[in-house]
Write an enzyme that holds these catalytic residues in place. Structure first.
Site, PDB file in Angstrom:
ATOM      1  N   GLU A 142      14.819 -13.682  21.603  1.00 45.56           N
ATOM      2  CA  GLU A 142      13.733 -13.475  22.567  1.00 45.56           C
ATOM      3  C   GLU A 142      12.616 -14.498  22.359  1.00 45.56           C
ATOM      4  OE1 GLU A 142      14.739 -11.839  24.934  1.00 45.56           O
ATOM      5  OE2 GLU A 142      13.777  -9.875  24.938  1.00 45.56           O
ATOM      6  N   THR A 188       8.474 -14.265  31.420  1.00 45.16           N
ATOM      7  CA  THR A 188       7.859 -13.431  30.373  1.00 45.16           C
ATOM      8  C   THR A 188       6.730 -14.205  29.696  1.00 45.16           C
ATOM      9  OG1 THR A 188       9.973 -12.338  30.065  1.00 45.16           O
ATOM     10  CG2 THR A 188       8.375 -12.077  28.301  1.00 45.16           C
TER      11      THR A 188
HETATM   12  N1  HSE Z   1       7.294  -6.275  25.768  1.00 43.86           N
HETATM   13  C1  HSE Z   1       7.683  -7.472  26.440  1.00 43.86           C
HETATM   14  C2  HSE Z   1       6.561  -7.901  27.346  1.00 43.86           C
HETATM   15  C3  HSE Z   1       8.915  -7.183  27.245  1.00 43.86           C
HETATM   16  O1  HSE Z   1       6.050  -7.057  28.071  1.00 43.86           O
HETATM   17  O2  HSE Z   1       6.166  -9.061  27.312  1.00 43.86           O
HETATM   18  C4  HSE Z   1       9.402  -8.332  28.065  1.00 43.86           C
HETATM   19  O3  HSE Z   1      10.546  -7.899  28.804  1.00 43.86           O
END
Ligand code: HSE
Length: 291
Positions: free
Chosen positions: A120, A168
């Protein structure tokens, strides 16, 4: 060759930024791995043109490095990239499980969570585990720095995905660096309510637990039509509505028997704002599986 199918996920659930996540029954990514001298990646499927095949830039390349498991990795995308439905996490979780098996590393699914989270970091700049945890473990998960807790919840959900993309990385840039104490207190209350709701499979409590005023409003501003969609969903019988992960997908909890009405209302809400969208009913689902 080892093949793994890993589900889409929805992270945050409003009050659990970077902590809560649920596995979704559909859609899913399928990842196939074969031993190789060095890692190579091939991507097909939905939105594959936006997913880099360079192992330095792809989420599964980082997972292969973390596991010291070079492989030819084929990703068939079922989860659209930049949708807020854990697209990179589905690939990372599937690759972690498949490579662990291919190289007989003997790690448990829980031990694979931080490894998949490294994937990620390649995509969003942060190794958040709130998508990879439910992808690997299924159900509803709570991830903190040193623990992942899984609750075997079962609830209907509606996901509405508009034809816009939000990365993101961009969505993390709008998150406020600090918050007033009254908003923090409110968020703790919501998060506790949500967890109680998940333990009881209670859509009212989970919907109430979506309430959050720190991160969600900043993210909502990136999604045209968000307010109209929330209003329409609640009117049609949703107990709670929030941004799914980093967006732009929007997640709702329908009252029993209101799933279709909520799905239709959300699509209409986006249409009002001139945004094409499709909604699909789903449920909290199962973990990644060998295929
Ligand atoms: N917790 C992460 C965000 C999830 O909100 O940036 C991304 O899918």
């Amino acid at each position: 060759m080892i093949t793994v199918r890993a589900p889409a996920t929805s992270a945050n659930l409003g009050s659990g930024f970077d902590v809560f996540g649920v596995a979704l029954e559909r859609p899913a990514d399928v990842v196939r791995v074969e031993r190789a001298e060095e890692t190579t990646i091939e991507v097909t499927g939905i939105g594959s043109q936006y997913v880099p095949e360079d192992p330095e830039k792809n989420t599964v390349g980082a997972v292969a490095r973390e596991l010291d498991a070079p492989a030819h990795i084929r990703i068939d995308k079922g989860v659209r990239p930049a949708s807020g439905l854990g697209s990179s996490a589905a690939s990372a979780a599937a690759a972690a499980l498949a490579l662990n098996e291919l190289y007989d590393r003997g790690l448990t699914r829980r031990e694979l969570v931080p490894i998949a989270a490294e994937g990620e970091a390649v995509v969003s700049g942060a190794a958040h585990a709130d998508n990879v945890a439910p992808a690997l473990l299924g159900g509803f998960t709570i991830t903190t720095a040193n623990r992942t807790t899984r609750i075997d919840a079962s609830l209907p959900l509606v996901v509405c995905l508009p034809e816009i993309t939000v990365s993101t990385k961009d969505a993390r840039e709008v998150v406020p660096a600090s918050a007033p104490i009254d908003e923090v207190v409110e968020t703790v209350g919501s998060a506790a309510t949500l967890v109680a709701g998940m333990c009881r499979n209670d859509p009212e409590l989970v919907g109430d637990g979506f309430e959050e005023r720190i991160v969600t409003p900043a993210r909502a501003a990136l999604i045209d039509g968000y307010d109209a969609v929330c209003e329409a969903a609640v009117e049609a019988g949703a107990t709670g509505v929030t941004v799914s992960g980093a967006g732009p997908a929007v997640l709702a909890i329908p009252e029993r028997g209101r799933t279709r009405a909520v799905a239709a209302a959300m699509v209409a809400g986006f249409e009002e704002a001139g945004v094409d969208a499709r909604a699909y009913p789903t449920r909290i689902g199962d973990c990644a599986r060998f295929a």
